[in-house]
Design a protein around this motif. Structure first.
Motif, PDB file in Angstrom:
ATOM      1  N   PRO A 130       0.832  -1.216   0.000  1.00  0.00           N
ATOM      2  CA  PRO A 130       0.000   0.000   0.000  1.00  0.00           C
ATOM      3  C   PRO A 130       0.861   1.259   0.000  1.00  0.00           C
ATOM      4  CG  PRO A 130       0.055  -0.978   2.191  1.00  0.00           C
ATOM      5  CD  PRO A 130       0.780  -1.935   1.294  1.00  0.00           C
ATOM      6  N   LEU A 131       0.443   2.260  -0.775  1.00  0.00           N
ATOM      7  CA  LEU A 131       1.108   3.554  -0.833  1.00  0.00           C
ATOM      8  C   LEU A 131       0.089   4.629  -0.466  1.00  0.00           C
ATOM      9  CD1 LEU A 131       2.978   3.120  -4.257  1.00  0.00           C
ATOM     10  CD2 LEU A 131       3.791   2.478  -1.976  1.00  0.00           C
ATOM     11  N   ALA A 132       0.519   5.879  -0.446  1.00  0.00           N
ATOM     12  CA  ALA A 132      -0.372   6.986  -0.122  1.00  0.00           C
ATOM     13  C   ALA A 132      -1.453   7.151  -1.184  1.00  0.00           C
ATOM     14  CB  ALA A 132       0.434   8.283   0.017  1.00  0.00           C
ATOM     15  N   LEU A 133      -2.522   7.874  -0.824  1.00  0.00           N
ATOM     16  CA  LEU A 133      -3.636   8.183  -1.713  1.00  0.00           C
ATOM     17  C   LEU A 133      -4.273   6.918  -2.305  1.00  0.00           C
ATOM     18  CD1 LEU A 133      -2.400  11.371  -3.637  1.00  0.00           C
ATOM     19  CD2 LEU A 133      -3.914  11.222  -1.635  1.00  0.00           C
ATOM     20  N   GLU A 134      -4.329   5.878  -1.485  1.00  0.00           N
ATOM     21  CA  GLU A 134      -4.968   4.613  -1.874  1.00  0.00           C
ATOM     22  C   GLU A 134      -4.391   4.051  -3.174  1.00  0.00           C
ATOM     23  OE1 GLU A 134      -9.295   4.487  -1.226  1.00  0.00           O
ATOM     24  OE2 GLU A 134      -9.087   6.418  -0.232  1.00  0.00           O
ATOM     25  N   THR A 135      -3.096   4.267  -3.362  1.00  0.00           N
ATOM     26  CA  THR A 135      -2.367   3.691  -4.487  1.00  0.00           C
ATOM     27  C   THR A 135      -1.621   2.462  -3.998  1.00  0.00           C
ATOM     28  OG1 THR A 135      -2.089   5.914  -5.417  1.00  0.00           O
ATOM     29  CG2 THR A 135      -0.678   4.203  -6.305  1.00  0.00           C
ATOM     30  N   SER A 136      -1.310   1.542  -4.895  1.00  0.00           N
ATOM     31  CA  SER A 136      -0.592   0.324  -4.528  1.00  0.00           C
ATOM     32  C   SER A 136       0.624   0.139  -5.421  1.00  0.00           C
ATOM     33  CB  SER A 136      -1.497  -0.913  -4.660  1.00  0.00           C
ATOM     34  OG  SER A 136      -2.575  -0.848  -3.759  1.00  0.00           O
ATOM     35  N   LEU A 137       1.647  -0.488  -4.863  1.00  0.00           N
ATOM     36  CA  LEU A 137       2.792  -0.950  -5.639  1.00  0.00           C
ATOM     37  C   LEU A 137       2.641  -2.448  -5.823  1.00  0.00           C
ATOM     38  CD1 LEU A 137       5.636  -0.730  -6.901  1.00  0.00           C
ATOM     39  CD2 LEU A 137       6.574  -1.070  -4.594  1.00  0.00           C
TER      40      LEU A 137
END
Length: 334
Positions: A321-328
């Motif tokens: 999980p990354l910021a702003l509900e973004t994923s790697l």
């Protein structure tokens, strides 16, 4: 009898666009910059912005209620953390993001019904050409779009915590735009050599940004078509917010080119929003429909990413999980 709570919910939803357009008006009139320059009353703001004082008073009353600004038109408005992000000279200013959403994307959303009926982008219905064609033909719009994309890159530093680049000799940023993600990696890892790969018209823009961010000699900027092939032999490949613009067939085509370029020990790092199966996260759902309006693209559930990766000879190795509900999404060759 009318359910008042439900009725209020309907009103709140249908007036949501008014808030975004009010924020756009503030940016279009340079109000955050005018306030920073000392034009803090309604009268002074109206003069600086070339607008009616009554219009400014009413706009600022709403923006203050939205916590974009603080204070009053008589005693003087004060900036907030939100308005500071909308100044021209702000670090990672979001001004151009607000502009493109208030202008081109606002028009694209006006075609939401024909877009959903046809399954093709609202932008094409509104402008008569695709978003990609429009941006190539309108130089100022292309720069505005790129600056808007850069302003939304607040999750890029999170990638450094999610993936270990210390063993990577070369990193290729596929369709890397101005090189903001690649620059983030190169600044953190001086031993890494970068390759920015994008359309030829993006190469000069990327070079200017990367020269300023990390200096010449740390990277190469290569022009080409990602659907024809990508530079080979890298230890890691970056693919940020690219798959969201394309249907499954084109995604498999692009990912297949990357797979052919990857050595067996290489990894592909995909940055996208993932739609949760229970639909609990609102932002990915909003972006999913927006992508239909803008470029005819889509967000995907995790199974959707797994499907296109599998079809291209790749397997999903991990999700972070990354910021702003973004994923790697980290993918490896099969």
């Amino acid at each position: 009898m009318v359910d008042r709570i439900a009725a209020r919910r309907v009103v709140d939803i249908i007036t949501g666009a008014w808030q975004s357009q009010a924020l756009y008006a503030a940016v279009a009139l340079d109000i955050p910059d005018h306030i920073a320059a000392g034009h803090t009353t309604d009268e002074k703001l109206a003069a600086a912005a070339g607008a009616s004082e009554d219009g400014i008073t009413r706009l600022m009353r709403l923006l203050t209620a939205m916590q974009v600004f603080d204070g009053t038109g008589e005693d003087g408005y004060r900036p907030t953390a939100v308005s500071e992000l909308l100044r021209e000279e702000a670090d990672q200013s979001m001004k151009d993001m607000v502009r493109i959403y208030g202008e081109e994307f606002h028009r694209a959303w006006g075609a939401v019904v024909p877009a959903i009926r046809s399954g093709t982008s609202g932008f094409t219905h509104a402008f008569g050409v695709s978003l990609h064609t429009y941006l190539r033909g309108e130089a100022s719009a292309g720069l505005k779009f790129q600056r808007a994309m850069n302003a939304g890159n607040v999750f890029f530093p999170d990638v450094l915590d999610a993936f270990d680049f210390s063993k990577a000799g070369t990193v290729v940023d596929v369709a890397g735009g101005s090189g903001a993600l690649l620059a983030t990696v190169l600044r953190a890892h001086p031993e890494v050599h970068g390759v920015l790969f994008d359309q030829p018209h993006m190469v000069p823009i990327a070079r200017r940004h990367l020269d300023a961010a990390v200096g010449p000699g740390r990277y190469e900027a290569v022009g080409g078509d990602v659907f024809q092939g990508v530079p080979g032999g890298a230890d890691a490949y970056l693919l940020a917010r690219v798959l969201q613009d394309w249907d499954d067939e084109r995604c498999v085509q692009l990912l297949s080119h990357i797979r052919r370029a990857m050595p067996d020990g290489s990894r592909l790092l995909i940055l996208e929003r993932v739609i949760p199966r229970d639909g609990s996260a609102m932002l990915p759902l909003l972006w999913d429909l927006h992508l239909l309006m803008a470029a005819g693209g889509r967000e995907r559930q995790l199974s959707g990413y797994q499907d296109v990766l599998r079809a291209a000879g790749l397997r999903l190795e991990s999700v972070h999980p990354l910021a702003l509900e973004t994923s790697l999404l980290v993918a490896a060759p099969v």
